[in-house]
Scaffold this motif. Structure first.
Motif, PDB file in Angstrom:
ATOM      1  N   ALA A 179      31.997  45.620  41.888  1.00 18.79           N
ATOM      2  CA  ALA A 179      31.975  44.888  43.155  1.00 18.79           C
ATOM      3  C   ALA A 179      32.749  43.581  43.062  1.00 18.79           C
ATOM      4  O   ALA A 179      33.074  42.995  44.087  1.00 18.79           O
ATOM      5  N   SER A 180      33.025  43.129  41.877  1.00 11.70           N
ATOM      6  CA  SER A 180      33.765  41.884  41.685  1.00 11.70           C
ATOM      7  C   SER A 180      34.822  42.079  40.604  1.00 11.70           C
ATOM      8  O   SER A 180      34.607  42.823  39.641  1.00 11.70           O
ATOM      9  N   GLU A 181      35.927  41.399  40.765  1.00 11.43           N
ATOM     10  CA  GLU A 181      36.989  41.424  39.759  1.00 11.43           C
ATOM     11  C   GLU A 181      36.715  40.435  38.630  1.00 11.43           C
ATOM     12  O   GLU A 181      37.394  40.464  37.601  1.00 11.43           O
ATOM     13  N   LEU A 182      35.738  39.560  38.808  1.00 12.18           N
ATOM     14  CA  LEU A 182      35.427  38.553  37.788  1.00 12.18           C
ATOM     15  C   LEU A 182      34.825  39.219  36.551  1.00 12.18           C
ATOM     16  O   LEU A 182      33.786  39.880  36.637  1.00 12.18           O
ATOM     17  N   LEU A 183      35.490  39.065  35.438  1.00 13.48           N
ATOM     18  CA  LEU A 183      35.002  39.670  34.197  1.00 13.48           C
ATOM     19  C   LEU A 183      33.623  39.143  33.816  1.00 13.48           C
ATOM     20  O   LEU A 183      32.813  39.871  33.257  1.00 13.48           O
ATOM     21  N   SER A 184      33.352  37.894  34.150  1.00 13.06           N
ATOM     22  CA  SER A 184      32.067  37.293  33.797  1.00 13.06           C
ATOM     23  C   SER A 184      30.898  37.949  34.540  1.00 13.06           C
ATOM     24  O   SER A 184      29.754  37.860  34.093  1.00 13.06           O
ATOM     25  N   LEU A 185      31.166  38.639  35.631  1.00 14.56           N
ATOM     26  CA  LEU A 185      30.095  39.302  36.392  1.00 14.56           C
ATOM     27  C   LEU A 185      29.882  40.759  35.990  1.00 14.56           C
ATOM     28  O   LEU A 185      28.885  41.360  36.370  1.00 14.56           O
ATOM     29  N   ARG A 186      30.785  41.308  35.236  1.00 14.73           N
ATOM     30  CA  ARG A 186      30.693  42.738  34.926  1.00 14.73           C
ATOM     31  C   ARG A 186      29.428  43.106  34.162  1.00 14.73           C
ATOM     32  O   ARG A 186      28.799  44.110  34.463  1.00 14.73           O
TER      33      ARG A 186
END
Length: 152
Positions: free
Chosen positions: A119-126
């Motif tokens: 849902a997000s491209e942010l690696l920190s959220l994966r």
């Protein structure tokens, strides 16, 4: 069908301000099923599916159990790509599971995505999404943190 029965149908359709064929279809196909098919058609044509998926969210949550079962019992006729097919199936599976209802068989025929979608491209959220996605979405290789009945 007798001529009298045909006249009764024509009169009823006229009172409803509808063509006979639309009136008959309205009686044969429950409204939630028709709404489900319309939303599927909208989803297949949409350039911004997130809005239609939000409409699906609202639609699925407002239905009674019997309306929900009737609405999603038939395989959608609209052509949806792999991602949208999986996302829709996951939403339906999650809502049916939440209510203790049997998932329609057609959802099981949709193969999970080959590659994960976050849902997000942010690696920190994966990592968060990997651990907090609902099972119906995770099984389909879709990683989100909310589903039917919730909005981000």
């Amino acid at each position: 069908m007798t001529p009298e029965e045909k006249q009764q149908i024509e009169r009823a359709a006229g009172r409803a301000g509808m063509e006979v064929s639309k009136w008959v279809l309205g009686k044969l196909v429950p409204k939630p099923s028709a709404s489900f098919r319309e939303l599927c058609a909208d989803l297949s044509k949409s350039n911004n599916p997130s809005f239609i998926l939000a409409e699906f969210n609202d639609f699925l949550t407002k239905l009674s159990n019997s309306e929900l079962e009737a609405a999603v019992s038939d395989t959608p006729q609209s052509r949806l790509g792999p991602y949208l097919s999986n996302y829709l199936a996951a939403m339906i599976e999650q809502e049916m599971t939440n209510r203790g209802l049997k998932t329609p068989g057609w959802t099981k025929k949709i193969l999970p995505l080959d590659e994960p979608v976050f849902a997000s491209e942010l690696l920190s959220l994966r990592l968060y999404l990997l651990t907090h996605s609902l099972p119906s979405f995770r099984r389909r290789n879709i990683f989100v943190d909310s589903s039917v009945g919730a909005r981000v």
